[in-house]
Design an enzyme around this catalytic site. Structure first.
Site, PDB file in Angstrom:
ATOM      1  N   GLU A 323       0.809  -1.219   0.000  1.00 59.92           N
ATOM      2  CA  GLU A 323       0.000   0.000   0.000  1.00 59.92           C
ATOM      3  C   GLU A 323       0.841   1.267   0.000  1.00 59.92           C
ATOM      4  OE1 GLU A 323      -2.769  -0.262   3.241  1.00 59.92           O
ATOM      5  OE2 GLU A 323      -3.203  -2.363   2.831  1.00 59.92           O
ATOM      6  N   GLY A 324       2.096   1.191  -0.456  1.00 58.91           N
ATOM      7  CA  GLY A 324       2.952   2.364  -0.489  1.00 58.91           C
ATOM      8  C   GLY A 324       3.654   2.659   0.819  1.00 58.91           C
TER       9      GLY A 324
END
Length: 353
Positions: A323-324
């Site tokens: 998710e970054g």
């Protein structure tokens, strides 16, 4: 029939300014802090100076987290810890500020943009500015069918290019890139195996939320079957993304290529962004010079992709959440490198005899 040829990017993308990088290295030699004392921060500062085309480097003032979201049909085989079609719940957690990346972004004072490229949910479940870009609902099961039609593949690529232009036009000076997906690591591993010429078992990892041995075997089998479908498309990046990619994967690939065109530096996160980078590198060999790998996720496919692109991760803390998050954790180091290179004083001139 598609009209987009990714090979055109090879002529559009130039390397970051080598002359500026040498000037940044020369300036580093003159700083009061001895050369080598800041370790890899010097390398990051010089990379950023070349990307900006200026010495001294300008501090990073307007970074943005950009997350592309989609569901992958292959998740129905039980290859992920998350439920098939459940990526919209990941998106909702980000939007509600409950996910690691949103908590960190809030603490760092950085905005997040979520782009729905192919979620498998009713659009009414999410804000309009998230879902308005959706290319299709979910993707095909890549072990037995194409992920996207040719028209959908081109639409997803152009979506990523458009988002890159919007970010560059709005003043974003560095992008933290990630994905929100279920089944995404299976798709990414397939692309890495196809492009690196390796077997499924070499690239099959446990995913962001670790899966058990039985799920790993199902994942390995799915990648093996998808590889048979991927190999005939290796000569055409657009066809490859349509065969075994997905809307988010194609969008991220287009995004990375257009960021390089617009001279926007990018921090990559995990295996999904690395796999997209590998596809983009096949189209434009200079493109990876505009990216830095934020972290080593522990996924074997990511390690193989980064090695092929000669990218050395900034961090290796065992962060697998995706998710970054890992890329965002690397951002303070990149900002610190830029700030130090910009603001450290030069050594005083020694008086002549």
């Amino acid at each position: 029939m598609t009209t987009l040829n990714l090979d055109d990017f090879s002529d559009l993308i130039e390397r970051p300014d080598g002359g500026v990088r040498r000037d940044a290295e020369d300036r580093r030699e003159r700083l009061a802090v001895p050369p080598g004392a800041l370790g890899r921060l010097d390398e990051l500062a010089e990379w950023l100076a070349a990307a900006q085309g200026r010495v001294p480097v300008t501090p990073v003032e307007r970074p943005k987290v950009v997350l592309f979201a989609a569901d992958h049909g292959v998740a129905s085989l039980g290859v992920s810890a998350g439920p098939a079609g459940g990526a919209h719940e990941l998106v909702r957690a980000v939007l509600d500020g409950r996910s690691p990346v949103s908590i960190l972004a809030r603490r760092f004072g950085i905005g997040i943009r979520v782009v729905d490229a192919g979620l498998d949910c009713d659009p009414e479940l999410l804000p309009k500015d998230v879902v308005e870009h959706r290319v299709r609902r979910g993707s095909g099961r890549i072990d037995i069918e194409d992920a996207l039609t040719p028209e959908e593949t081109e639409a997803a690529l152009r979506l990523g290019m458009r988002i890159a232009d919007e970010e560059a036009d709005s003043g974003t000076d560095l992008v933290v890139l990630g994905d929100l997906s279920v089944g995404g690591t299976t798709v990414a591993a397939t692309l890495v195996a196809a492009l690196c010429g390796t077997d499924a078992s070499v690239v099959t990892g446990r995913g962001g939320t670790p899966i058990d041995d039985l799920a790993w075997m199902r994942k390995c089998a799915a990648i093996r079957d998808a590889l048979r479908r991927a190999r005939p498309a290796l000569g055409d990046q657009v066809a490859l993304l349509g065969a075994v990619g997905g809307a988010d994967v194609a969008a991220i690939t287009g995004f990375l290529l257009q960021c390089a065109v617009r001279r926007t530096p990018v921090i990559l996160d995990g295996i999904v962004s690395a796999a997209c980078g590998l596809v983009a590198q096949r189209a434009a060999f200079r493109a990876p010079d505009w990216w830095v790998a934020g972290q080593a996720s522990g996924e074997p496919g990511q390690a193989k992709a980064l090695d092929r692109m000669a990218l050395n991760p900034v961090l290796d803390h065992g962060v697998t959440v995706g998710e970054g998050t890992g890329a965002l954790l690397a951002l303070p180091l990149v900002r610190a490198a830029a700030a130090l290179a910009a603001e450290l004083p030069e050594r005083a001139e020694e008086p002549s005899e």
